[in-house]
Design an enzyme around this catalytic site. Structure first.
Site, PDB file in Angstrom:
ATOM      1  N   LYS A  87      57.924  76.070  42.503  1.00  0.00           N
ATOM      2  CA  LYS A  87      57.341  76.338  41.189  1.00  0.00           C
ATOM      3  C   LYS A  87      57.113  75.057  40.398  1.00  0.00           C
ATOM      4  O   LYS A  87      57.713  74.012  40.653  1.00  0.00           O
ATOM      5  CB  LYS A  87      58.200  77.338  40.426  1.00  0.00           C
ATOM      6  CG  LYS A  87      58.138  78.719  41.072  1.00  0.00           C
ATOM      7  CD  LYS A  87      58.609  79.833  40.179  1.00  0.00           C
ATOM      8  CE  LYS A  87      58.295  81.173  40.845  1.00  0.00           C
ATOM      9  NZ  LYS A  87      58.616  82.314  39.990  1.00  0.00           N
ATOM     10  N   ARG A  93      63.847  84.092  47.391  1.00  0.00           N
ATOM     11  CA  ARG A  93      62.457  84.265  47.846  1.00  0.00           C
ATOM     12  C   ARG A  93      61.850  82.874  47.985  1.00  0.00           C
ATOM     13  O   ARG A  93      61.713  82.156  46.989  1.00  0.00           O
ATOM     14  CB  ARG A  93      61.675  85.103  46.834  1.00  0.00           C
ATOM     15  CG  ARG A  93      60.226  85.381  47.207  1.00  0.00           C
ATOM     16  CD  ARG A  93      59.566  86.220  46.119  1.00  0.00           C
ATOM     17  NE  ARG A  93      58.207  86.586  46.453  1.00  0.00           N
ATOM     18  CZ  ARG A  93      57.122  85.842  46.230  1.00  0.00           C
ATOM     19  NH1 ARG A  93      57.261  84.652  45.638  1.00  0.00           N
ATOM     20  NH2 ARG A  93      55.920  86.252  46.568  1.00  0.00           N
TER      21      ARG A  93
END
Length: 322
Positions: free
Chosen positions: A216, A256
């Protein structure tokens, strides 16, 4: 099939985006053969399940219609399920989830926590499948404006608690529910770090917690070069592995990630050294709470909600990155 929601060892969810525009791997696996081959590779690398997504939720992403999303994911899920690979579907649409569950998917990973489609609770309840309820305040085009909190951890916890209560009221079994703090979704980089540091407060809700920091943008900014240029997505894997191990040590049920092998290897080391816990996360992680405990904790958290939401500085604004 092993019930992954009750797993006592960390669950690794491998990301498989079959989209043209996801932030990290958009377009790379849009072809069916390429997508299936990548899913098989992720499983071989150590993924417990493969999370297939057909709609990007990166900041500013435009929505696609349900027909397009279904056409992208359904053939991939069919092929992977036929090969004996456990699959989850990353969708906020009940119609898509229903079709993919019928094709063999095991779990629904809903970034909206059931808010985007009120019919999702019925689909999950009737299927009896696990349901990941992610913290969410709005779709990609508006999420940046919604990143205002007085205390992000308390508010995320309370808002997740309300989503859990709604799911329970709709008849979803407590032992089918997983929660996710939704890093980057209506959250700045500072919010993401606070949620990471105080993750045990979310674990204390009594439900398994899924943690997804993989590649991210807030990691890219943390690793920026001397000129302030964020580290590209391909250079964020070590940081992703670090966040994953720390999350599991704090009590997370699963992570994840895009790079499954690196994460699986690091978690193997963590387990081989006795699965050490962070100081703030005492005691062994429970796979799930009993239904009664879960309902009680959820309602206690909501009762604690109070105060007026104030704007927080949007320094380092982060997006859903999905």
């Amino acid at each position: 099939m092993t019930d992954l929601v009750r797993a006592e060892t960390p669950v690794v969810m491998g990301v498989l985006n079959v989209t043209p525009d996801s932030f990290s791997d958009g377009g790379r696996y849009a072809d069916l053969d390429a997508a299936v081959a990548h899913g098989v590779r992720l499983r071989a690398d150590g993924a417990d399940l493969i999370d297939v997504g057909g709609e990007s939720t990166r900041p500013g992403a435009e929505r696609v219609d349900a027909e397009t999303e279904t056409a992208r994911v359904l053939p991939v899920v069919r092929e992977l399920s036929a090969a004996g690979i456990v699959v989850s579907i990353d969708t906020s649409r009940a119609r898509v989830a229903e079709a993919v569950l019928a094709a063999g998917a095991y779990l629904v990973n809903d970034v909206s926590g059931g808010l985007a489609d009120p019919d999702m609770a019925r689909v999950v309840r009737d299927a009896g499948c696990p349901w990941v309820l992610m913290h969410w305040r709005g779709h990609s085009r508006e999420m940046r404006e919604l990143a205002t909190y007085t205390d992000v951890v308390t508010e995320v916890r309370d808002e997740l608690s309300r989503r859990v209560d709604a799911a329970l009221a709709a008849g979803v079994a407590a032992d089918r529910i997983v929660v996710d703090p939704g890093l980057g979704f209506a959250k700045t980089a500072a919010h993401n770090w606070a949620l990471s540091a105080r993750l045990p407060e979310l674990v204390d809700l009594g439900f398994p917690v899924l943690f997804g920091a993989s590649r991210k943008s807030y990691l890219g900014r943390l690793l920026a070069d001397a000129a302030g240029e964020p580290r590209p997505t391909a250079g964020r894997e070590a940081a992703t592995v670090a966040t994953s191990v720390l999350a599991v040590a704090a009590g997370a049920w699963g992570v994840r990630v895009h790079d499954v092998r690196g994460t699986a290897d690091a978690l193997a080391v963590w387990q081989a050294t006795g699965s050490p816990r962070l100081v703030t996360a005492t005691g062994p992680r429970r796979a799930t709470a009993s239904p009664a405990e879960a309902v009680t904790r959820s309602r206690q958290a909501e009762a604690a909600t109070g105060g007026t939401r104030a704007a927080e500085a949007a320094t380092g604004a982060s997006g859903g990155d999905r």
